[in-house]
Design a protein around this motif. Structure first.
Motif, PDB file in Angstrom:
ATOM      1  N   HIS A  15       0.824  -1.207   0.000  1.00 31.61           N
ATOM      2  CA  HIS A  15       0.000   0.000   0.000  1.00 31.61           C
ATOM      3  C   HIS A  15       0.856   1.253   0.000  1.00 31.61           C
ATOM      4  N   THR A  42      -0.583   4.097  -4.892  1.00 27.32           N
ATOM      5  CA  THR A  42      -1.487   4.287  -6.029  1.00 27.32           C
ATOM      6  C   THR A  42      -0.742   5.005  -7.145  1.00 27.32           C
ATOM      7  N   GLY A  48      -2.316   2.976  -1.019  1.00 30.26           N
ATOM      8  CA  GLY A  48      -3.262   2.135  -1.751  1.00 30.26           C
ATOM      9  C   GLY A  48      -2.486   1.259  -2.705  1.00 30.26           C
ATOM     10  N   THR A  49      -3.197   0.537  -3.549  1.00 27.65           N
ATOM     11  CA  THR A  49      -2.477  -0.268  -4.530  1.00 27.65           C
ATOM     12  C   THR A  49      -2.983   0.046  -5.921  1.00 27.65           C
ATOM     13  N   PHE A  51      -3.497  -1.151  -9.789  1.00 26.29           N
ATOM     14  CA  PHE A  51      -3.590  -2.227 -10.769  1.00 26.29           C
ATOM     15  C   PHE A  51      -2.521  -2.052 -11.864  1.00 26.29           C
ATOM     16  N   ASP A  52      -2.396  -0.823 -12.352  1.00 27.91           N
ATOM     17  CA  ASP A  52      -1.454  -0.585 -13.442  1.00 27.91           C
ATOM     18  C   ASP A  52      -0.008  -0.813 -12.999  1.00 27.91           C
ATOM     19  N   SER A  75      -6.159  -5.890   0.450  1.00 30.82           N
ATOM     20  CA  SER A  75      -6.559  -5.335  -0.839  1.00 30.82           C
ATOM     21  C   SER A  75      -5.400  -5.353  -1.837  1.00 30.82           C
ATOM     22  N   LEU A  78      -5.958  -8.557  -3.438  1.00 30.27           N
ATOM     23  CA  LEU A  78      -7.082  -8.461  -4.379  1.00 30.27           C
ATOM     24  C   LEU A  78      -6.643  -7.801  -5.679  1.00 30.27           C
ATOM     25  N   THR A  79      -5.849  -6.751  -5.542  1.00 30.63           N
ATOM     26  CA  THR A  79      -5.378  -6.055  -6.738  1.00 30.63           C
ATOM     27  C   THR A  79      -4.468  -6.965  -7.561  1.00 30.63           C
ATOM     28  N   GLU A  81      -4.424 -10.231  -7.590  1.00 31.52           N
ATOM     29  CA  GLU A  81      -5.211 -11.314  -8.202  1.00 31.52           C
ATOM     30  C   GLU A  81      -5.995 -10.809  -9.405  1.00 31.52           C
ATOM     31  N   THR A  82      -6.491  -9.581  -9.294  1.00 30.01           N
ATOM     32  CA  THR A  82      -7.216  -9.004 -10.421  1.00 30.01           C
ATOM     33  C   THR A  82      -6.270  -8.805 -11.605  1.00 30.01           C
ATOM     34  N   ASP A  85      -5.739 -11.905 -13.521  1.00 26.66           N
ATOM     35  CA  ASP A  85      -6.849 -12.231 -14.427  1.00 26.66           C
ATOM     36  C   ASP A  85      -6.674 -11.582 -15.797  1.00 26.66           C
ATOM     37  N   PHE A  86      -5.948 -10.461 -15.812  1.00 25.39           N
ATOM     38  CA  PHE A  86      -5.828  -9.719 -17.068  1.00 25.39           C
ATOM     39  C   PHE A  86      -4.554 -10.047 -17.844  1.00 25.39           C
TER      40      PHE A  86
ATOM     41  N   ILE B  74     -11.194  -0.558 -11.656  1.00 24.29           N
ATOM     42  CA  ILE B  74     -10.021  -1.384 -11.358  1.00 24.29           C
ATOM     43  C   ILE B  74      -8.748  -0.544 -11.410  1.00 24.29           C
ATOM     44  N   SER B  75      -8.675   0.347 -12.395  1.00 22.00           N
ATOM     45  CA  SER B  75      -7.405   1.060 -12.533  1.00 22.00           C
ATOM     46  C   SER B  75      -7.371   2.390 -11.799  1.00 22.00           C
ATOM     47  N   GLY B  78      -7.837   2.052  -6.261  1.00 19.10           N
ATOM     48  CA  GLY B  78      -6.669   1.999  -5.377  1.00 19.10           C
ATOM     49  C   GLY B  78      -6.863   1.340  -4.028  1.00 19.10           C
ATOM     50  N   GLY B  79      -8.085   1.069  -3.618  1.00 17.07           N
ATOM     51  CA  GLY B  79      -8.324   0.306  -2.389  1.00 17.07           C
ATOM     52  C   GLY B  79      -8.999  -1.004  -2.757  1.00 17.07           C
ATOM     53  N   ALA B  80      -9.449  -1.734  -1.728  1.00 20.66           N
ATOM     54  CA  ALA B  80     -10.073  -3.033  -1.996  1.00 20.66           C
ATOM     55  C   ALA B  80     -11.305  -2.883  -2.889  1.00 20.66           C
ATOM     56  N   PRO B  83     -10.642  -3.646  -7.014  1.00 27.57           N
ATOM     57  CA  PRO B  83     -10.773  -5.003  -7.537  1.00 27.57           C
ATOM     58  C   PRO B  83     -12.133  -5.639  -7.245  1.00 27.57           C
ATOM     59  N   ARG B 121     -13.652 -12.929  -5.780  1.00 27.69           N
ATOM     60  CA  ARG B 121     -12.486 -12.078  -5.550  1.00 27.69           C
ATOM     61  C   ARG B 121     -12.153 -11.971  -4.069  1.00 27.69           C
TER      62      ARG B 121
END
Lengths: 244, 215
Positions: A15, A42, A48-49, A51-52, A75, A78-79, A81-82, A85-86, B74-75, B78-80, B83, B121
């Motif tokens: 995070h 982010t 935060g996390t 995805f990109d 989370s 979760l990010t 794992e998501t 998927d991609f 998703i992009s 930034g938090g749970a 996703p 998820r």
């Protein structure tokens, strides 16, 4: 971060961008040429996390040998794992999200990656850093990893199995590379072997013994069938791990 | 009778509005038992969604809108919630397929797919004090309404009402998933922010439906 051909990469998802960057810095000390990539914070560096960031970190860390991803809080998983998927099927098949302690697991994974271990071995290295028999932790034989024995187990004459005491000859002591080689060898045997009472299959435990040149290593097992394992590990130590 | 692209776009606009309107409330709920970023994260996500509505190609379907929302959340979140909601909208989009219009049973299937996406998820179960506690009763109510022959608008109304009750019912629960689970018993007495935002989003869907069909 230069791409290292043929080695497993390690991605740190946190995070906090500082934590992720700090982990890369920490692990790189022991694994200077491994592909260690931070994916923290982010997109605009808040907590935060992203995805990109996770996606591009996996891409950057992969050189074809696979990527181990370690995450801090829920989370982040979760990010990650998501993101998985991609990924295209080919890349996804060689990415593993490992539920291991971020610092210990990350350093263990990085050292294993540095030593050229394959993907599953790097995963195991990360997992084996979790001491105390945490759920889901398995050793190379698929059995629950034993709790790391305490110093009480190290006393002479407590084990019924084979024992050999050897002297460490390496100038730099039992640093990351020889420790990884020792752990790899120990993991190739079914029987549990200890070094000065510490599980020889746990990289972090072995490294945290802090053994320096001239140290005495008591290679032992409670298992009478561990004669070959003890002999092989003792021979390896005496040989100086090919460094001397 | 069915819900089309006009409804989908209106739902997204209303979602952004309702999230912005309840931003502070969601932040407060999340601050009580979490990390306090839910309202802000979700608001940022939907704020990023709105300009993309203008980029939708002519002939876009509700499924296309849902997919665009999924990718944007998703992009950007930034938090749970990123996703989790992202996966929900993605699965919902897949369930909606390329249909130009969704009838009652189709809406029920879309909601069920969204819920299943969140479960897959986040691995939460009913009673864990998560958004699933709003989604599961909503899915059940939607299925029952569709079964009874309700149209799409009535199915969404039933879902929204059940989600609101479900969100409220998270208050006495002990959190077993997510950041709030670290608090254990201390999470009792607080409403789950994810369940609350889920209820708000489903209410927005129902409002958009009654607007578009004039019900």
């Amino acid at each position: 971060m230069p791409e290292v051909s043929g080695r497993v990469g390690v991605v740190f998802v946190s995070h906090s961008s500082k934590i992720a960057a700090g982990l890369v810095e920490l692990a790189a000390q022991m694994a200077p040429s491994a592909a260690l990539v931070a994916a923290g914070g982010t997109d605009d560096d808040r907590i935060g996390t992203s995805f990109d960031r996770v996606m591009s970190a996996i891409d950057e860390a992969d050189s074809g040998a696979g990527v181990v991803v370690l995450c801090d809080l829920g989370s982040a998983i979760l990010t990650a794992e998501t993101a998985l998927d991609f990924l295209d099927d080919e890349l996804r098949s060689r990415v593993r999200i490992v539920d291991a302690p971020l610092v210990e697991g990350g350093v263990a994974a990085a050292v294993a990656a540095e030593s050229g271990e394959d993907l599953e071995s790097v995963v195991r290295a990360a997992l084996s850093s979790a001491s105390g028999g945490a759920p889901g932790v398995v050793n190379g034989a698929g059995e629950p990893q034993a709790t790391l024995p305490g110093p009480a187990d190290a006393g002479p004459g407590t084990s019924a199995g084979p024992v050999r005491t050897v002297t460490l000859v390496n100038d730099d002591g039992l640093h990351a590379r020889p420790a990884a080689v020792l752990v790899k060898l120990a993991s190739s045997f079914d029987q549990k072997v200890t070094v000065n009472g510490t599980d020889a299959r746990s990289l972090l435990a072995i490294m945290s013994l802090g053994l320096t040149k001239g140290a005495s290593l008591r290679i032992a097992s409670d298992d009478p069938a561990a004669g070959d394992a003890v002999a092989a590990i003792a021979d390896l130590v005496e040989s100086g791990f090919g460094e001397v | 009778m069915g819900l089309d692209i006009t409804w989908a776009v209106d739902w997204v606009r209303r979602s952004a509005e309702v999230v912005a309107e309840h931003r502070v409330e969601l932040i407060r709920l999340d601050r009580d038992i979490g990390d306090g970023d839910h309202g802000e994260n979700l608001d940022r996500g939907f704020e990023a969604v709105i300009p993309k509505l203008d980029d939708l190609a002519a002939g876009s379907t509700p499924g296309d809108v849902l997919k665009m929302v999924a990718m944007t959340l998703i992009s950007t979140v930034g938090g749970a919630a990123g996703p989790l909601y992202g996966t929900a909208y993605l699965k919902a989009a897949a369930a909606a397929g390329s249909d130009a219009s969704l009838d009652g049973p189709a809406v029920a299937r879309v909601l069920e797919a969204a819920r299943d996406g969140i479960v897959a998820r986040g691995k939460a179960e009913v009673g864990d004090k998560t958004m699933i506690d709003a989604w599961s009763p909503a899915v059940e109510a939607a299925a029952a309404a569709a079964e009874a022959g309700a149209d799409a608008t009535a199915v969404l109304a039933a879902a929204a009402s059940a989600a609101a009750s479900g969100a409220e019912a998270t208050e006495p629960l002990v959190a077993r998933k997510g950041r709030a689970s670290y608090l254990g018993e201390r999470s009792v007495g607080h409403r789950d922010p994810g369940a609350q935002s889920s209820a708000l989003l489903l209410q927005a869907a129902a409002d958009a439906a009654s607007e578009s069909t004039g019900a």
